[in-house]
Write a protein that holds these residues in place. Structure first.
Motif, mmCIF file in Angstrom:
data_model
loop_
_atom_site.group_PDB
_atom_site.id
_atom_site.type_symbol
_atom_site.label_atom_id
_atom_site.label_comp_id
_atom_site.label_asym_id
_atom_site.label_seq_id
_atom_site.Cartn_x
_atom_site.Cartn_y
_atom_site.Cartn_z
ATOM 1 N N MET A 153 61.923 20.452 43.268
ATOM 2 C CA MET A 153 62.041 20.740 41.842
ATOM 3 C C MET A 153 61.832 19.452 41.075
ATOM 4 S SD MET A 153 65.092 23.555 41.557
ATOM 5 C CE MET A 153 66.093 23.015 42.926
ATOM 6 N N THR A 154 61.107 19.536 39.955
ATOM 7 C CA THR A 154 60.704 18.335 39.233
ATOM 8 C C THR A 154 61.896 17.515 38.759
ATOM 9 O OG1 THR A 154 60.540 19.687 37.224
ATOM 10 C CG2 THR A 154 58.507 19.271 38.429
ATOM 11 N N ASP B 47 50.792 27.765 34.668
ATOM 12 C CA ASP B 47 49.944 28.141 35.791
ATOM 13 C C ASP B 47 50.781 28.303 37.061
ATOM 14 O OD1 ASP B 47 47.842 27.980 34.057
ATOM 15 O OD2 ASP B 47 47.173 26.003 34.731
ATOM 16 N N GLN B 48 50.429 29.288 37.860
ATOM 17 C CA GLN B 48 51.173 29.604 39.072
ATOM 18 C C GLN B 48 50.220 29.710 40.259
ATOM 19 O OE1 GLN B 48 54.641 30.180 38.626
ATOM 20 N NE2 GLN B 48 54.328 29.779 36.437
ATOM 21 N N ASP C 103 58.776 22.734 31.250
ATOM 22 C CA ASP C 103 58.604 21.400 31.802
ATOM 23 C C ASP C 103 59.034 21.312 33.261
ATOM 24 O OD1 ASP C 103 57.704 20.443 29.350
ATOM 25 O OD2 ASP C 103 59.736 19.980 28.655
ATOM 26 N N HIS C 104 59.466 22.424 33.821
ATOM 27 C CA HIS C 104 59.988 22.424 35.184
ATOM 28 C C HIS C 104 58.986 23.051 36.150
ATOM 29 C CE1 HIS C 104 63.756 21.226 33.437
ATOM 30 N NE2 HIS C 104 63.805 22.326 32.710
ATOM 31 N N GLN C 105 59.020 22.576 37.377
ATOM 32 C CA GLN C 105 58.168 23.151 38.411
ATOM 33 C C GLN C 105 58.958 23.261 39.703
ATOM 34 O OE1 GLN C 105 53.960 22.004 38.792
ATOM 35 N NE2 GLN C 105 54.336 21.608 40.975
ATOM 36 N N ASP D 117 58.365 24.049 43.753
ATOM 37 C CA ASP D 117 57.441 24.240 44.868
ATOM 38 C C ASP D 117 58.256 24.693 46.077
ATOM 39 O OD1 ASP D 117 55.729 23.133 43.061
ATOM 40 O OD2 ASP D 117 55.399 21.270 44.163
ATOM 41 N N ILE E 269 53.943 27.765 44.022
ATOM 42 C CA ILE E 269 54.078 26.665 43.068
ATOM 43 C C ILE E 269 54.265 27.321 41.709
ATOM 44 C CG2 ILE E 269 53.001 24.658 41.998
ATOM 45 C CD1 ILE E 269 51.393 24.265 44.566
ATOM 46 N N SER E 270 55.456 27.210 41.156
ATOM 47 C CA SER E 270 55.809 27.953 39.945
ATOM 48 C C SER E 270 56.199 26.998 38.832
ATOM 49 C CB SER E 270 56.972 28.910 40.249
ATOM 50 O OG SER E 270 57.358 29.607 39.088
ATOM 51 N N ALA E 271 55.436 27.018 37.745
ATOM 52 C CA ALA E 271 55.726 26.179 36.582
ATOM 53 C C ALA E 271 56.384 27.018 35.505
ATOM 54 C CB ALA E 271 54.442 25.556 36.046
ATOM 55 N N SER E 272 57.469 26.505 34.931
ATOM 56 C CA SER E 272 58.163 27.174 33.834
ATOM 57 C C SER E 272 58.569 26.108 32.825
ATOM 58 C CB SER E 272 59.404 27.917 34.346
ATOM 59 O OG SER E 272 60.087 28.556 33.289
#
Length: 363
Positions: free
Chosen positions: A57-58, A170-171, A191-193, A195, A186-189
């Protein structure tokens, strides 16, 4: 618990209609729509498996290692370990009780509520499937070939957001060709991502019952989740007192009746008290009105939820979300955040907005 909460975003949103772009190469047997539909079908038919995965997680330092045992009858055990050895957590569902033990907090939580089990401890597979349900109208989805993940052949799905500033960016997902299990995502939401990738997966496993058990060390504080989140029934006047100022509500007119007014003290988790008023008409659920005092330090969120559109409520700019099986209105007025969940499918947004014009004030 912190990591679990972050993974729950959007898990309660209902299924979206999947408007996908069919795009496949010569080697691909299925279109993106067929891959996703098959993955959804697999989600309804639980698999028995043992898996090991790595999660990044970012906003976190280091990886999170995950071990997962799941049986077809719904029992499961999940172990997670963070960068430090003491960041160890275990969640177990033995078929009757879910137990969540976090070593670093010296705390355990238990629940016998079946819905709590689903909400508090969804599998990474379930989370990926919820994501697929939510991006159908907001992303263009295509197949970008095939890859090997954990030694298994998988379709590589790429979902590109159609607009900027949507909640989900983008996912990417890698779906097992044999049983439609999501092996990597790989899931972006915002500012968070997140993997997630399975490094080991064994399907068709049979487990002894002792796998789905847990021993809590002596001296650990054990809290009952079912008791923690029970709503206290209050009157309208008491609701206003708990919030700390007058609040708006729908009067009992046009067949509307207040079935229950509940107060949830969420000061420990969210620093607020939330009031939930449930309405019925002809003994059938009509709508639910939720309200709480808007935090002073709250900041505007520019991210757009799936299915979200601007709307005016009581002369104030608000938003509405309409998806299959889920319809809701949101607005802020005089320091109070209001949300209305439309439970009766025959009631329209226009009707509820009109009713809102005549809302009364409880002091």
């Amino acid at each position: 618990m912190k990591n679990v909460k972050k993974l729950l975003a959007g898990a309660t949103v209902a299924i979206l209609s999947l408007g996908l772009v069919a795009c496949s190469s010569e080697d691909n047997q299925y279109s993106p729509e067929q891959v996703i539909n098959n993955a959804m079908k697999e989600n309804e038919e639980p698999l028995s498996y043992y898996g090991e995965a790595t999660m990044n997680m970012t906003e976190e330092e280091g990886n999170i290692q995950l071990k997962e045992w799941r049986s077809k009858d719904g029992k499961f055990k999940v172990e997670t370990t963070g960068a430090a050895a003491e960041e160890h957590a275990v969640t177990v569902n033995d078929g009757k009780t879910i137990t969540m033990y976090q070593e670093s907090l010296h705390q355990a939580m238990i629940s016998k509520d079946g819905e709590a089990v689903t909400a508090l401890a969804p599998s990474p597979k379930d989370q990926a499937h919820q994501l697929l349900k939510m991006i159908g109208d907001t992303h263009t989805i295509s197949i970008d070939g095939e890859e090997k993940i954990a030694g298994r052949a998988a379709y590589h799905l790429v979902a590109k957001a159609n607009e900027k500033n949507t909640l989900f960016g983008d996912q990417e997902l890698w779906v097992d060709k044999e049983n439609w299990f999501v092996l990597k995502s790989i899931s972006a939401s915002g500012d968070h991502q997140i993997d997630l990738e399975y490094t080991k997966i064994e399907f068709g496993k049979d487990f002894q019952d002792n796998i789905f058990s847990i021993e809590i060390p002596e001296g650990i504080d054990i809290q009952n989740i079912d008791e923690m989140y029970e709503s206290e029934e209050v009157s309208l006047e008491e609701a206003a007192q708990h919030v700390g100022q007058p609040v708006l509500y729908f009067s009992e007119e046009d067949g509307r009746k207040i079935e229950q007014i509940g107060m949830d003290d969420l000061t420990a988790e969210l620093n607020r008290v939330e009031i939930n008023i449930n309405y019925v008409r002809d003994d059938t659920p009509l709508l639910s009105l939720s309200l709480f005092k808007t935090p002073e330090d709250s900041e505007g969120d520019d991210l757009k939820m799936p299915g979200e559109e601007p709307v005016e409520v009581r002369g104030i700019e608000g938003t509405m979300i309409e998806m299959e099986g889920f319809r809701s209105l949101f607005w802020n007025e005089e320091g109070i955040s209001y949300s209305i969940l439309l439970n009766d499918p025959d009631v329209t947004f226009e009707e509820v907005i009109e009713w809102a014009q005549d809302m009364e004030r409880a002091e």
